[in-house]
Design a protein around this motif. Structure first.
Motif, short mmCIF file in Angstrom:
data_model
loop_
_atom_site.label_atom_id
_atom_site.label_comp_id
_atom_site.label_asym_id
_atom_site.label_seq_id
_atom_site.Cartn_x
_atom_site.Cartn_y
_atom_site.Cartn_z
N UNK A 283 0.85 -1.19 0.00
CA UNK A 283 0.00 0.00 0.00
C UNK A 283 0.88 1.24 0.00
N UNK A 284 0.63 2.14 -0.94
CA UNK A 284 1.45 3.35 -1.04
C UNK A 284 0.92 4.40 -0.07
N UNK A 285 1.83 5.01 0.71
CA UNK A 285 1.40 5.96 1.72
C UNK A 285 2.46 7.04 1.94
N UNK A 286 2.06 8.12 2.62
CA UNK A 286 2.96 9.24 2.89
C UNK A 286 2.72 9.76 4.29
N UNK A 287 3.76 10.33 4.89
CA UNK A 287 3.68 10.98 6.20
C UNK A 287 4.12 12.43 6.04
N UNK A 288 3.19 13.36 6.27
CA UNK A 288 3.43 14.77 5.97
C UNK A 288 3.36 15.61 7.24
N UNK A 289 4.44 16.34 7.57
CA UNK A 289 4.45 17.22 8.76
C UNK A 289 3.88 18.59 8.40
N UNK A 290 2.57 18.67 8.27
CA UNK A 290 1.97 19.87 7.69
C UNK A 290 2.00 21.07 8.62
N UNK A 291 1.76 20.86 9.91
CA UNK A 291 1.58 22.00 10.81
C UNK A 291 2.89 22.51 11.40
N UNK A 292 3.83 21.61 11.61
CA UNK A 292 5.11 22.00 12.23
C UNK A 292 6.11 20.88 12.04
N UNK A 293 7.34 21.13 12.39
CA UNK A 293 8.37 20.10 12.30
C UNK A 293 8.06 18.97 13.27
N UNK A 294 8.11 17.74 12.77
CA UNK A 294 8.00 16.57 13.63
C UNK A 294 9.42 16.15 13.98
#
Length: 344
Positions: A283-294
């Motif tokens: 399954x293709x997936x992504x993790x995006x730190x949209x609001x701030x740096x993780x």
């Protein structure tokens, strides 16, 4: 004196052993403090468009040829009565079956079998103003005990029904927004079919946020807590609207809210929890730190795992990653948007 010094050294060693290793803080939080929350890609329609495998539907139900609006519409809180608007519009834009002529749909019958929901499995569906794939609407409709159109989302739902010559196939319980996008004929049609139309003229909230306010009012009035909220049409289309929809996830970080379109699913991974994502391999997936740096992200079950690494725009973000097995685990120090490609 020497014996006393030896006791002090022993105590110091014991204290050092009891102190957690700073390099393992995330792991210890997972084991001892963080609640595990599970997300299921298949349950959210993640493989409906899979060309290789048969579409998976946990309900395994076959949709009948005719559809009728449930009369068990959720309780309308008294706080909504003053803002409920019944808009009488001309029927010139409606087809014969909507204006009382010949109809392809069976007349409404109170004897029509309906899905019964237990107290703890109630879900809510919000229809946003984006193109709606029929397959996804069918998939989510019977999973949800309340259906709400966000303003122009009602136009999309009506158009989809008329396209297949079944205008009464999907009748929402509510339509809410500032109603600047709602077509007059559509408003008249759905109100006659039993939908409650709620006008909220505030320009400080989006139509989607207005729908969440309605859900909260419904929960207060009924005592029911909707365990999942699906937003169909929450992704795609206008980039600015898409950001507004994603922002709603951050308004309610402790709720299970899933944005869905024909191409993607997305939800918020809160740092409060340890997240288990149930999926198929590859399954293709992504993790995006949209609001701030993780600053610290740890994963397992991915082709390119993160080992206490940071994610940040302008630096590293994890896109087009791939699951290796049927479960992906994620822990993060800051909120992340988890995105699944469902129509690769």
């Amino acid at each position: 004196m020497e014996k006393l010094e030896e006791e002090v050294v022993v105590q110091q060693k014991q204290q050092q052993q009891q102190q957690p290793d700073k390099n393992n803080i995330i792991n210890n939080n997972n084991d001892n403090n963080k609640e595990i929350i599970t997300w299921d890609v298949a349950e959210y329609g993640g493989y409906l468009f899979d060309k290789k495998l048969k579409a998976h539907n946990p309900l395994n139900h076959q949709m009948p040829l005719q559809y009728h609006h449930s009369q068990s519409t959720p309780h309308i809180p008294s706080s909504l009565s003053s803002s409920t608007t019944s808009i009488k519009k001309p029927l010139a834009s409606l087809s014969d079956d909507e204006s009382g002529g010949s109809s392809a749909s069976t007349p409404h019958s109170s004897n029509t079998p309906r899905k019964q929901f237990s107290f703890d499995d109630h879900c809510a569906l919000i229809i946003a103003n984006q193109k709606l794939p029929k397959k996804l609407v069918d998939f989510f409709w019977d999973k949800c005990s309340v259906k709400i159109c966000a303003d122009g989302g009602a136009n999309r739902l009506y158009s989809l029904g008329t396209k297949i010559n079944q205008s009464s196939r999907w009748i929402p319980d509510y339509i809410k927004g500032d109603l600047d996008s709602l077509h007059e004929g559509v408003s008249d049609f759905f109100s006659k079919k039993g939908s409650t139309i709620v006008l909220d003229s505030s320009q400080d909230t989006s139509d989607l946020q207005k729908c969440f306010e309605l859900i909260i009012d419904l929960e207060k009035g009924s005592g029911i807590k909707y365990k999942k909220i699906f937003i169909l049409g929450g992704l795609g289309g206008s980039f600015s609207h898409e950001f507004a929809n994603v922002n709603t996830l951050f308004d309610h970080p402790d709720r299970k809210i899933i944005l869905a379109s024909k191409d993607n699913l997305a939800w918020l991974l809160s740092p409060t929890y340890h997240h288990n994502i149930i999926c198929r391999s590859e399954t293709k997936c992504s993790l995006i730190p949209l609001s701030s740096k993780a600053s610290e992200v740890k994963t397992s079950g991915l082709k390119w795992n993160l080992v206490k690494q940071s994610l940040n725009f302008g630096e590293l973000i994890s896109t087009s990653n791939v699951s290796l097995d049927n479960k992906v685990c994620v822990e993060t120090s800051n909120p992340l948007i988890f995105i699944v490609d469902i129509n690769p």
